[in-house]
Write a protein that holds these residues in place. Structure first.
Motif, PDB file in Angstrom:
ATOM      1  N   THR A 296     -25.919 -14.468  32.984  1.00 18.81           N
ATOM      2  CA  THR A 296     -25.892 -13.548  31.873  1.00 18.81           C
ATOM      3  C   THR A 296     -24.982 -13.632  30.824  1.00 18.81           C
ATOM      4  O   THR A 296     -23.657 -13.435  31.312  1.00 18.81           O
TER       5      THR A 296
ATOM      6  N   THR B 134     -31.738 -18.364  36.884  1.00 24.57           N
ATOM      7  CA  THR B 134     -32.124 -17.351  35.997  1.00 24.57           C
ATOM      8  C   THR B 134     -30.989 -17.294  34.942  1.00 24.57           C
ATOM      9  O   THR B 134     -29.840 -17.441  35.144  1.00 24.57           O
TER      10      THR B 134
ATOM     11  N   ASP C 263     -30.049 -15.217  31.029  1.00 26.61           N
ATOM     12  CA  ASP C 263     -29.922 -14.194  30.202  1.00 26.61           C
ATOM     13  C   ASP C 263     -29.178 -14.499  29.020  1.00 26.61           C
ATOM     14  O   ASP C 263     -27.818 -14.080  29.532  1.00 26.61           O
TER      15      ASP C 263
ATOM     16  N   SER D 263     -27.951 -12.891  25.261  1.00 24.93           N
ATOM     17  CA  SER D 263     -28.087 -11.844  24.276  1.00 24.93           C
ATOM     18  C   SER D 263     -27.105 -12.242  23.139  1.00 24.93           C
ATOM     19  O   SER D 263     -25.893 -12.275  23.437  1.00 24.93           O
TER      20      SER D 263
ATOM     21  N   THR E 110     -36.683 -18.596  35.090  1.00 27.31           N
ATOM     22  CA  THR E 110     -36.594 -17.242  34.433  1.00 27.31           C
ATOM     23  C   THR E 110     -35.491 -17.174  33.395  1.00 27.31           C
ATOM     24  O   THR E 110     -34.501 -17.338  33.673  1.00 27.31           O
TER      25      THR E 110
ATOM     26  N   THR F 142     -34.448 -14.968  29.622  1.00 30.12           N
ATOM     27  CA  THR F 142     -34.384 -13.845  28.676  1.00 30.12           C
ATOM     28  C   THR F 142     -33.504 -14.202  27.635  1.00 30.12           C
ATOM     29  O   THR F 142     -32.480 -14.493  27.790  1.00 30.12           O
TER      30      THR F 142
ATOM     31  N   ARG G 296     -32.510 -12.486  23.908  1.00 28.88           N
ATOM     32  CA  ARG G 296     -32.296 -11.383  22.993  1.00 28.88           C
ATOM     33  C   ARG G 296     -31.607 -12.136  21.724  1.00 28.88           C
ATOM     34  O   ARG G 296     -30.340 -11.869  21.657  1.00 28.88           O
TER      35      ARG G 296
ATOM     36  N   ASP H 255     -38.954 -13.851  28.671  1.00 28.54           N
ATOM     37  CA  ASP H 255     -38.686 -12.576  28.007  1.00 28.54           C
ATOM     38  C   ASP H 255     -38.007 -12.822  26.757  1.00 28.54           C
ATOM     39  O   ASP H 255     -37.084 -13.312  26.651  1.00 28.54           O
TER      40      ASP H 255
END
Length: 488
Positions: free
Chosen positions: A188, A210, A212, A214, A235, A237, A239, A257
């Motif tokens: 992340t 995973t 993630d 941003s 997975t 994600t 942003r 996502d």
């Protein structure tokens, strides 16, 4: 003799002597007394050392026979794990966990040895929020913590986000983290600049599942290239900006996502995920019709659940239809669409998507400004629909829709033949509540091809009607719509 040498006697003799003689003798006596004090204090220190040594012996003996030291290391590890377990009410779980592990390691040498040789105590996520450049001690402790988690796979979380943090140098910390990149199971990142990803130097990310990210950085998309070496990454994600330009193993992603201010970027990223099963998109709609004349139809044959949230943007007349016009989703089961109530609903594009996605059984529409014909088109193209939930769809419900959903033996085709649950809120007031009541008054049960349904939960146990249609009563609908400026 002892009485003559007592302090009171000496003092009385000294004051009777001449001044010079008494002063000399007093100094001699002072020196002797100070020497005695020093000797006594030395003896006291020796005795204190002896006392403390004996106390230490007692403490060690008591520790040796204490019940906790009779526990096998395996059981002690289970207790330590419970002490350091997740607390859902805590917002500083990572920091608290570090403190707890440290405290456990300070109890005794045995506990320290157990803690330092138990990798599972160090494999939980640590959130690194860098508000300043980490110093040498911070980096050293981080390196020890990550090394002690070996050989377990671990999650990592790095935040260096915001204008005030741009001067923070996260590179040295990323160097330490990337040394364990082969054990990352999730990564992340909240980053002002993607440049720090250059520090990920690895030939493979075999454990990563995973990712993630941003970031507002729209220049360094190629720095995600190491993720191409993650064969189990499923997975993702994002942003981000210019999302579709990231170098990712798009074809193997199953859960996606995305939050991007450009709806076309979201669409372009989605269509690259040919294995996607669940997707969530958050983006504003188009302000003007995009040029999609050369765009081919894309089939995502595995997508089962899709959520699209067209962000609130305080504009009217924006377009959402282009998002549906070029997608074919034959496996789609659940679809949720959230719109600003000023966005334009494109019945043609959505009906086309429904015809290309005939297996939708759960449909949720929030803030979608459908009229009666639009809702009719939705129901006419819903052969598998079981559950329809509509919120803030203010003008679409009228008597014709309610009557069309009633079972009539001579009526063909039947609207939404498998519909079991129909929930609406803020539905308007252009319908007669008697028509809703008529849905409860059907004398004959519907044929097997038509799912039975009832208007209110109170009628759930009626022998002919087993499921629920939930709609606000007419009075409530009218009052709510008036508040939204739609009441009549």
């Amino acid at each position: 003799m002892q009485a003559a040498d007592s302090p009171d006697v000496l003092f009385s003799q000294l004051i009777q002597l001449p001044t010079t003689t008494s002063e000399t003798q007093a100094k001699t006596l002072i020196a002797a007394s100070e020497a005695n004090i020093a000797r006594i204090e030395s003896q006291i220190r020796d005795l204190e050392r002896l006392r403390d040594r004996e106390r230490g012996v007692i403490a060690r003996l008591r520790m040796a026979i204490a019940p906790v030291n009779k526990l096998p290391a395996e059981l002690l590890v289970e207790i330590f794990s419970l002490v350091c377990c997740w607390h859902w009410s805590s917002f500083n779980y990572g920091k608290e966990r570090v403190k707890k592990v440290h405290k456990l390691s300070q109890v005794c040498a045995y506990w320290r040895r157990v803690v330092h040789t138990t990798p599972r105590l160090f494999r939980e996520s640590l959130v690194f929020r860098l508000q300043k450049t980490p110093d040498a001690d911070y980096l050293a402790v981080t390196k020890q913590w990550l090394e002690r988690s070996s050989p377990y796979s671990i999650p990592i979380h790095l935040e260096n986000w915001g204008e005030k943090w741009r001067s923070v140098d996260a590179g040295p910390l990323m160097d330490i983290m990337s040394a364990t990149a082969h054990r990352w199971n999730s990564a992340t990142f909240r980053l002002s600049s993607l440049d720090v990803l250059r520090r990920i130097r690895t030939v493979s990310l075999p454990s990563l599942r995973t990712f993630d990210l941003s970031s507002g950085d729209n220049k360094h998309h190629e720095l995600t290239r190491p993720l191409l070496t993650a064969p189990h990454l499923k997975t993702v994600t994002l942003r981000t900006c210019r999302t579709s330009k990231f170098v990712l193993p798009w074809a193997q992603i199953t859960v996606l996502d995305i939050d991007d201010d450009d709806p076309l970027e979201c669409l372009n990223a989605l269509v690259q995920c040919t294995s996607v099963t669940h997707a969530t998109i958050e983006t504003p709609p188009w302000k003007e019709p995009p040029d999609m004349s050369q765009r081919p139809m894309t089939t995502l044959s595995r997508l089962e659940e899709l959520t699209i949230d067209f962000e609130y943007h305080n504009m009217r007349g924006d377009l959402t239809g282009p998002f549906f016009a070029y997608l074919s989703l034959p496996a789609l089961k659940k679809l949720k669409i959230t719109m600003d109530m000023g966005d334009l609903w494109s019945s043609v594009d959505f009906s086309g998507l429904q015809r290309r996605s005939p297996n939708i059984d759960h449909l949720t529409l929030v803030g979608c400004e459908l009229d009666t014909n639009d809702l009719l088109a939705v129901l006419q193209n819903a052969p598998s629909l079981v559950d329809l939930d509509m919120e803030l769809c203010r003008f679409c419900l009228d008597d014709s829709i309610i009557l069309g959903l009633q079972y009539v033996p001579t009526q063909t085709p039947i609207l939404a033949p498998k519909l079991q649950r129909f929930s609406m809120s803020y539905a308007g007031s252009s319908f007669d509540e008697d028509d809703l009541d008529a849905m409860d008054g059907r004398a004959a049960p519907p044929p097997p091809s038509v799912s039975p349904w009832s208007k209110t939960p109170a009628r759930r146990n009626h022998p002919c009607y087993r499921v629920i249609v939930s709609a606000f009563p007419k009075v409530k609908c009218a009052a709510e719509c008036e508040r939204w400026g739609a009441g009549k």
